[in-house]
Enzyme design. Sequence first.
Site, PDB file in Angstrom:
ATOM      1  CE1 TYR A 161      -3.821   2.415   0.944  1.00 11.43           C
ATOM      2  CE2 TYR A 161      -2.013   3.564   2.026  1.00 11.43           C
ATOM      3  CZ  TYR A 161      -3.295   3.560   1.526  1.00 11.43           C
ATOM      4  OH  TYR A 161      -4.057   4.696   1.600  1.00 11.43           O
ATOM      5  CD  GLU A 170      -5.746   4.517  -1.397  1.00 16.41           C
ATOM      6  OE1 GLU A 170      -5.906   4.623  -0.180  1.00 16.41           O
ATOM      7  OE2 GLU A 170      -6.660   4.181  -2.179  1.00 16.41           O
TER       8      GLU A 170
END
Length: 391
Positions: free
Chosen positions: A109, A199
């Site tokens: 992530y 992101e």
Amino acid sequence: MKLHEYQAKDIFRKFGIPVPKGRVAASVDEAVKAGQDLPGPPWVVKAQVHAGGRGKGGGVRVVKSLDELKQATSDILGRPLVTKQTGPEGKKVHQVLIEEGVHIDREFYLAVVIDRSKARPVVIFSQAGGMEIEEVAARSPELVLKEFVDPKIGWMPFQAKNLVYSLDPLPGPDTVKELLSLIGALYRLFMAQDCSLAEINPLVITKEGKALAIDGKINIDDNGLVRQKDLKALDDPREKDPLDAKAEQYNINYIRLSGNIGAMVNGAGLAMATMDVIKLAGAEPANFLDVGGGASEEMVKKGFEIILEDKNVKAILINIFGGILRCDVLARGVLAAAEKIDIKVPIIIRLEGTNVQEGRAILQNSNLKFMVAKDMAEAAAMVTEQVRRSA
Ligand code: GDP
Ligand code: MN
């Protein structure tokens, strides 16, 4: 402003962040054509909606033949996709992204956001990628690493090393190099495009050892859009609640909510407080609406129309503390809207401040039916009572 995944990935490419080859498609034919032109099988068919959690909701399908690609696309296109983030009614899918499939070895992530309490950007990295970061943060917070960035100095190479060298096992030197430069690139993108969020989840290492952004999410700070003219063209109004979109068109600060009490207030703080008071009285607000200090009669009218268009609204609370927005302007705006629309719900008004006498007189001399509350608590109690009666 939110971007679609395929739009985010176009921007990733510009900033040197590697992404799979892909093409967006709005029909089954276009999707098949894209599959033929792209490396594969396998391919991945991905619903393009402004919501995460598509994988679990059936909006991301890995397919192994053109027939499967065709089937997956026709399953997904034109239907609402329900994910954890869309609400039960889902979001209609107008486009799919067709991509070459990749062989995933590991999923990480990576994101850049603004940390409000520290008033600076923060780069968040975790080797527990692919799943929701909120879950990781709740279950194993030690796996969520953060590097705060001094905006005057910018991103320092050692910070990328702090993140990447936490990986266990550490990938090979070439992959490490790719990751280090990719993180720097995402930070540069975040700053250059006035993002509020950039992101990549998951950021993967392929079986061949390549770092690759498999998913991409970019939100642009609306206040930056004046200098991000190219990005403004990427706005997709189909993704918005129609009432939110209409309010945006008239520059009205309106956010639709799920309750049944419409609220028309001036000032963001007073609007928030009014929502609190409505909840305290046992009801739920149908919207946030700050008509704003500089609101014209026309904007008040539009705002009131938008509230009335929401079929869930069973009563309306107008709570105005006239300052820069004068009470008479408010009154005239409300009447202008009332002239056009047959109002079937009770209206409770609490009016104070600049030109309050004039505002009250305008309302009293009109045909509009309304009740007057002497303060906020009484206003909320009255409006809640009206909703109970109508139920
Ligand atoms: P999200 O669920 O909306 O966040 O959508 P993602 O783009 O993150 O996709 C969900 C999941 O699908 C990813 O976490 C991957 O595990 C999987 N996925 C996406 N692309 C590929 C691919 O090319 N190959 C394989 N094997 N899996 C993929
Ligand atoms: Mn994802």
